[in-house]
Design a protein around this motif. Structure first.
Motif, PDB file in Angstrom:
ATOM      1  N   UNK A 117       0.822  -1.215   0.000  1.00 56.65           N
ATOM      2  CA  UNK A 117       0.000   0.000   0.000  1.00 56.65           C
ATOM      3  C   UNK A 117       0.852   1.259   0.000  1.00 56.65           C
ATOM      4  N   UNK A 118       2.139   1.095   0.219  1.00 58.86           N
ATOM      5  CA  UNK A 118       3.033   2.244   0.264  1.00 58.86           C
ATOM      6  C   UNK A 118       3.008   3.010  -1.063  1.00 58.86           C
ATOM      7  N   UNK A 119       2.720   4.287  -1.019  1.00 60.85           N
ATOM      8  CA  UNK A 119       2.672   5.154  -2.212  1.00 60.85           C
ATOM      9  C   UNK A 119       1.612   4.736  -3.228  1.00 60.85           C
ATOM     10  N   UNK A 120       0.573   4.015  -2.795  1.00 59.29           N
ATOM     11  CA  UNK A 120      -0.360   3.407  -3.739  1.00 59.29           C
ATOM     12  C   UNK A 120      -1.101   4.439  -4.587  1.00 59.29           C
ATOM     13  N   UNK A 153       4.843  -1.481  -7.163  1.00 57.28           N
ATOM     14  CA  UNK A 153       4.734  -2.091  -8.476  1.00 57.28           C
ATOM     15  C   UNK A 153       3.642  -1.459  -9.324  1.00 57.28           C
ATOM     16  N   UNK A 154       2.779  -0.673  -8.724  1.00 55.53           N
ATOM     17  CA  UNK A 154       1.572  -0.191  -9.394  1.00 55.53           C
ATOM     18  C   UNK A 154       1.868   0.781 -10.538  1.00 55.53           C
ATOM     19  N   UNK A 155       2.703   1.791 -10.282  1.00 51.41           N
ATOM     20  CA  UNK A 155       2.978   2.806 -11.312  1.00 51.41           C
ATOM     21  C   UNK A 155       3.566   2.160 -12.567  1.00 51.41           C
ATOM     22  N   UNK A 212      -1.792   7.387  -9.825  1.00 57.18           N
ATOM     23  CA  UNK A 212      -1.871   8.639 -10.577  1.00 57.18           C
ATOM     24  C   UNK A 212      -0.651   8.824 -11.477  1.00 57.18           C
ATOM     25  N   UNK A 213       0.530   8.505 -10.974  1.00 53.46           N
ATOM     26  CA  UNK A 213       1.753   8.663 -11.755  1.00 53.46           C
ATOM     27  C   UNK A 213       1.772   7.729 -12.951  1.00 53.46           C
ATOM     28  N   UNK A 214       1.467   6.443 -12.734  1.00 59.41           N
ATOM     29  CA  UNK A 214       1.456   5.479 -13.828  1.00 59.41           C
ATOM     30  C   UNK A 214       0.443   5.837 -14.897  1.00 59.41           C
ATOM     31  N   UNK A 215      -0.741   6.276 -14.464  1.00 54.42           N
ATOM     32  CA  UNK A 215      -1.792   6.665 -15.416  1.00 54.42           C
ATOM     33  C   UNK A 215      -1.371   7.894 -16.220  1.00 54.42           C
ATOM     34  N   UNK A 216      -0.797   8.880 -15.546  1.00 54.40           N
ATOM     35  CA  UNK A 216      -0.361  10.107 -16.213  1.00 54.40           C
ATOM     36  C   UNK A 216       0.720   9.809 -17.252  1.00 54.40           C
ATOM     37  N   UNK A 217       1.711   9.009 -16.878  1.00 58.88           N
ATOM     38  CA  UNK A 217       2.778   8.655 -17.819  1.00 58.88           C
ATOM     39  C   UNK A 217       2.229   7.839 -18.992  1.00 58.88           C
ATOM     40  N   UNK A 218       1.282   6.942 -18.689  1.00 55.81           N
ATOM     41  CA  UNK A 218       0.688   6.128 -19.749  1.00 55.81           C
ATOM     42  C   UNK A 218      -0.082   6.963 -20.750  1.00 55.81           C
ATOM     43  N   UNK A 219      -0.833   7.928 -20.255  1.00 54.16           N
ATOM     44  CA  UNK A 219      -1.603   8.798 -21.148  1.00 54.16           C
ATOM     45  C   UNK A 219      -0.671   9.642 -22.014  1.00 54.16           C
TER      46      UNK A 219
END
Length: 248
Positions: A105-108, A227-229, A113-120
């Motif tokens: 859950x750390x930095x989840x 691992x999420x981003x 938000x970071x992974x989604x922003x970079x992906x877009x």
């Protein structure tokens, strides 16, 4: 290829800026027996690349090349979940803790938000660079996104969460991070040879071209400690390539 590298460099700069603006909580993964578990992780990855993946691809090529996209998604998901189960079972048996592969859950929220922003950003950059056809099959691309999310999540757990964290604990950040990116890139060789039908030299070159992506994904893991981003960004990379090949 050159344009793709420039896009990845641009995204790297954006991510560097994000890490300056957002405070990601840092913590130690506490990999005990660093050398022993790092070598074990390498052996697990070799089993996946040399044995598990080729067997799955050969079965798909022989029996399932002409099935519906839904069945392909199911089969791919099943194969990748088996790989994930192998890694997680090893981690649990060794009492390393699930958090040691970046499932935490750390930095989840920051990671989502970071992974989604970079992906877009990646999607928009690729679309504006390569894609001129706007006839989009919504159902197909939703199914593809789901499929690639499974792939992205599992590969990030296996390579960045499991392998990279242990190699870094053993041989240091730069060496561990770089070696993981190379192994990740060449793990795609069976797919290029069996499903892609490439000759060996072309398949090797195609794998080399994946190293920059592997380095960026590894860097994202190092900074976010989650691992999420990387999983979300990885999903967008694979999904965008699908759109590129079908609409470009």
């Amino acid at each position: 290829m050159v344009n793709d590298i420039f896009i990845l460099i641009f995204i790297s700069v954006v991510f560097k800026f994000i890490t300056k603006m957002i405070n990601f909580n840092t913590y130690d993964f506490h990999i005990k027996k660093a050398k022993e578990f790092a070598i074990l992780s390498l052996l697990i990855i070799i089993i996946i690349i040399v044995i598990s993946e080729p067997i799955y691809l050969l079965i798909v090529k022989k029996y399932f090349m002409n099935v519906s996209s839904e069945i392909k998604i199911f089969l791919q998901g099943l194969a990748y979940l088996m790989q994930l189960s192998l890694v997680l079972a090893t981690v649990i048996i060794n009492k390393e803790g699930i958090y040691s592969v970046g499932i935490t859950k750390n930095n989840i929220l920051k990671s989502i938000l970071t992974g989604s922003f970079l992906g877009i950003i990646h999607f928009i950059s690729i679309k504006n660079t390569y894609i001129t056809n706007n006839n989009i099959d919504i159902v197909y691309y939703i199914n593809s996104f789901v499929s690639f999310f499974i792939v992205g999540f599992v590969e990030e757990v296996v390579f960045r969460g499991y392998l990279q964290n242990r190699l870094i604990s053993w041989i240091g950040t730069i060496k561990g991070y770089s070696l993981t990116a190379v192994i990740f890139a060449f793990s795609h060789l069976p797919n290029r040879l069996i499903i892609g039908g490439m000759n060996f030299n072309s398949a090797l070159l195609s794998c080399v071209e994946l190293i920059p992506s592997g380095l960026l994904l590894g860097y994202i893991m190092i900074k976010t400690k989650n691992i999420v981003a990387g999983s979300i960004f990885h999903t967008f990379i694979d999904w965008t390539q699908t759109i590129l090949f079908t609409l470009g």
